[in-house]
Design an enzyme around this catalytic site. Sequence first.
Site, PDB file in Angstrom:
ATOM      1  CD  GLU A 225      -3.160  -1.067   2.037  1.00  0.00           C
ATOM      2  OE1 GLU A 225      -3.107  -0.262   2.993  1.00  0.00           O
ATOM      3  OE2 GLU A 225      -4.125  -1.828   1.842  1.00  0.00           O
ATOM      4  CD  GLU A 337      -4.078  -5.661   3.001  1.00  0.00           C
ATOM      5  OE1 GLU A 337      -4.977  -4.890   3.393  1.00  0.00           O
ATOM      6  OE2 GLU A 337      -2.884  -5.532   3.305  1.00  0.00           O
TER       7      GLU A 337
END
Length: 416
Positions: A225, A337
């Site tokens: 991320e 995710e």
Amino acid sequence: MVRVIAIGLLFGLGAVSRVHAQSPLYGQCGGTGWTGATTCVAGATCTYSNPYYSQCLPGAASGTTATTTNPTTTTSSGSTPTSAAKLSHVGVNIAGFDFGCGTDGTCTTSMATSPLNHDGAAQMQHFVNDDGFNTFRLPVGWQFLTGNSQSGTLNQANFNQYNSLVSACLATGASCIVDIHNYARYNGAIIGQGGPSNAVFASLWSSLAAKFASQPKVIFGIMNEPHDVPDINAWATSVQAAVTAIRNAGATSQIILLPGNNWTSAQTFVSNGSGAALLKVTNPDGSTTNLVFDVHKYLDSDNSGTNAECVTNNIQSSWQPLAQWLRTNKRQAFNTETGGGNTASCIQYLCQQIAYQAQNADVFLGYVGWSAGSFDPTTYVLSEVPTRSGSGWTDTSLVKSCVAPSSGSQSGSTGM
Ligand SMILES: *[C@@H]1O[C@H](CO)[C@@H](O)[C@H](O)[C@H]1NC(C)=O
Ligand SMILES: *[C@@H]1O[C@H](CO)[C@@H](O)[C@H](O)[C@H]1NC(C)=O
């Protein structure tokens, strides 16, 4: 508990003989290309969701047939799935070594918590043996691996601990994603843009890739991320440095995951320029073999993956446009995710998202649920931690209903 297991077995056996007769609760019951059951078990109603997907939702009518008409969607070439194969990688995050890491790239290494101390090895065995999973993502902080040194030199004791988790993962026969969970940063500063140089970042990956070069089932997740990275092209250069380092360390053929900006949002991967920048990243031989884009997506109202309720299946906003772009560019992505609370809304929407991904398995490798591992199953809102019950295990309702391949969420059948 024993009684619950026995009933589950009976359902499983019963389903074999009528697998195509009726879809289970939350199973698929219609949509473009769907060839399975179009009626639902008693107590569920086949409900139109989008042209690709109708689903059995809780409701009065039984034996309802889907509206199979496909409203005006004309599929131009380039937007049509070329394969209806099953997703190749379906898994769960086994979190813990990332505990203590913040979104600013700081990590309090004393908070790292080995999933092996929370039954993590047995969790993974259960997920493989009972649920049909074949992939685990193993997040870890950079600082933990190097013992709080901004370098690529591994701290032997800490690496050994992490490596024990990777070994336990590999022992299940699954693919194991090594995920550096640092948000493109080290202690607040961005890699290659004020923080560690690309050379330092590359040396970290060189050290790790050398350890796992002979393991074909290790997948290298370059960075969890990245967000608020000012220069996406400079970031692609940092990613390139890591890819080159991994390949040159002898890991010549494993999958490498390339992460974009904005928390690797699947929704803005193309629109915010990550796709265009990362398309330029190549292997040392100029090919892009096994270079796969890493994308995340949650289903809650603020995209954060912190809320128990889900509000979207992300198909129109994210997965459909991304699939089209991937097909056009002859590339693939991996949703490493996703998840939600153990709630009816998340079961509904996540099952829809997974079914759509499976229908587009030519461009999507699969998905990895967030999260099992060291989380406390009684308090963590997105827990996918299974709990022991007698000699067996009980999965969370979201895992049981959607995330697990055995739930049938990829195909709409019971999968048994
Ligand atoms: C980041 O992605 C979310 C959706 O995942 C979107 O709502 C938001 O606008 C994006 N932000 C930027 C800066 O692109
Ligand atoms: C990505 O989003 C940010 C924030 O909205 C914006 O400043 C930037 O220009 C965008 N980049 C591209 C390439 O669209």
